[in-house]
Enzyme design. Structure first.
Site, mmCIF file in Angstrom:
data_model
loop_
_atom_site.group_PDB
_atom_site.id
_atom_site.type_symbol
_atom_site.label_atom_id
_atom_site.label_comp_id
_atom_site.label_asym_id
_atom_site.label_seq_id
_atom_site.Cartn_x
_atom_site.Cartn_y
_atom_site.Cartn_z
ATOM 1 N NE ARG A 8 -2.555 -1.441 3.299
ATOM 2 C CZ ARG A 8 -2.404 -2.705 3.671
ATOM 3 N NH1 ARG A 8 -2.820 -3.677 2.902
ATOM 4 N NH2 ARG A 8 -1.836 -2.999 4.823
ATOM 5 C CD GLU A 17 -0.789 -9.050 17.665
ATOM 6 O OE1 GLU A 17 -1.143 -8.679 16.542
ATOM 7 O OE2 GLU A 17 -1.545 -9.200 18.634
#
Ligand code: AMP
Length: 172
Positions: free
Chosen positions: A60, A97
């Site tokens: 993006r 994460e």
């Protein structure tokens, strides 16, 4: 105060996994007025910085990043996920994460001393942008600014990038 461009961003709950509120900017890109306004907002603070290269982060970060490069009369360098770039690369691994990921750039994409603007659509924990910074530093480039369209302030990515100049347009 709410930024007018916030109206063009779509919140998608539980994407790509449970518990993540995904900030979808495809709804902004598809609107010609909003797309132009977003570019103006990103371009304004960097227009006088004599940028040589814009590094856009996959994927993006490529959309606004390449338009910014053209506006700045700078080159564009894609920072990509592993195995995508065809020539010799340098890589930087970073923690997610759960698990790790990495980013690569071509080893000859940034010349020593070049002034670099890094762009990604969104700052979350800052791990991705930090990896991009390391790649540019390994290449001998000078990081002049890190620019994001969105910043999730509660994830404190800004702290991870405290040694750099950074800017974001919309903060949550
Ligand atoms: P981070 O390394 O944690 O700063 O994550 C930043 C990268 O993950 C960016 O490339 C974003 O596009 C993407 N990302 C992380 N969280 C979100 C979110 N809530 N909505 C949209 N994109 C996200």
């Amino acid at each position: 105060m709410k930024h007018p461009l916030e109206n063009f961003i779509r919140d998608v709950p539980d994407f790509p996994k449970q518990g993540i509120l995904f900030k979808d900017i495809t709804t902004l890109w598809e609107n010609p007025y909003a797309f132009k306004q977003a570019i103006e907002a990103l371009y304004d603070p960097v227009q006088d910085l004599n940028i040589d290269k814009v590094v856009g982060i996959e994927s993006r970060g490529f959309i606004f990043g390449s338009v910014l490069a053209e506006r700045l009369s700078a080159g564009f360098v894609p920072a990509r996920k592993p195995g995508k770039l065809p020539s010799q690369t340098i890589a930087e691994h970073y923690a997610l994460e759960y698990g790790t990921d990495s980013l690569e750039i071509h080893q000859d994409a940034i010349k020593k001393g070049e002034k670099v603007l890094i762009h990604d659509d969104l700052l979350a924990t800052g791990g991705t942008a930090k990896a991009a910074c390391k790649l540019i530093e390994k290449s001998g480039g000078q990081i002049i600014m890190i620019s994001f369209f969105l910043e999730l302030t509660f994830l404190k990515g800004r702290e991870k990038l405290a040694n750099y100049n950074m800017n974001s347009i919309i903060k949550y």
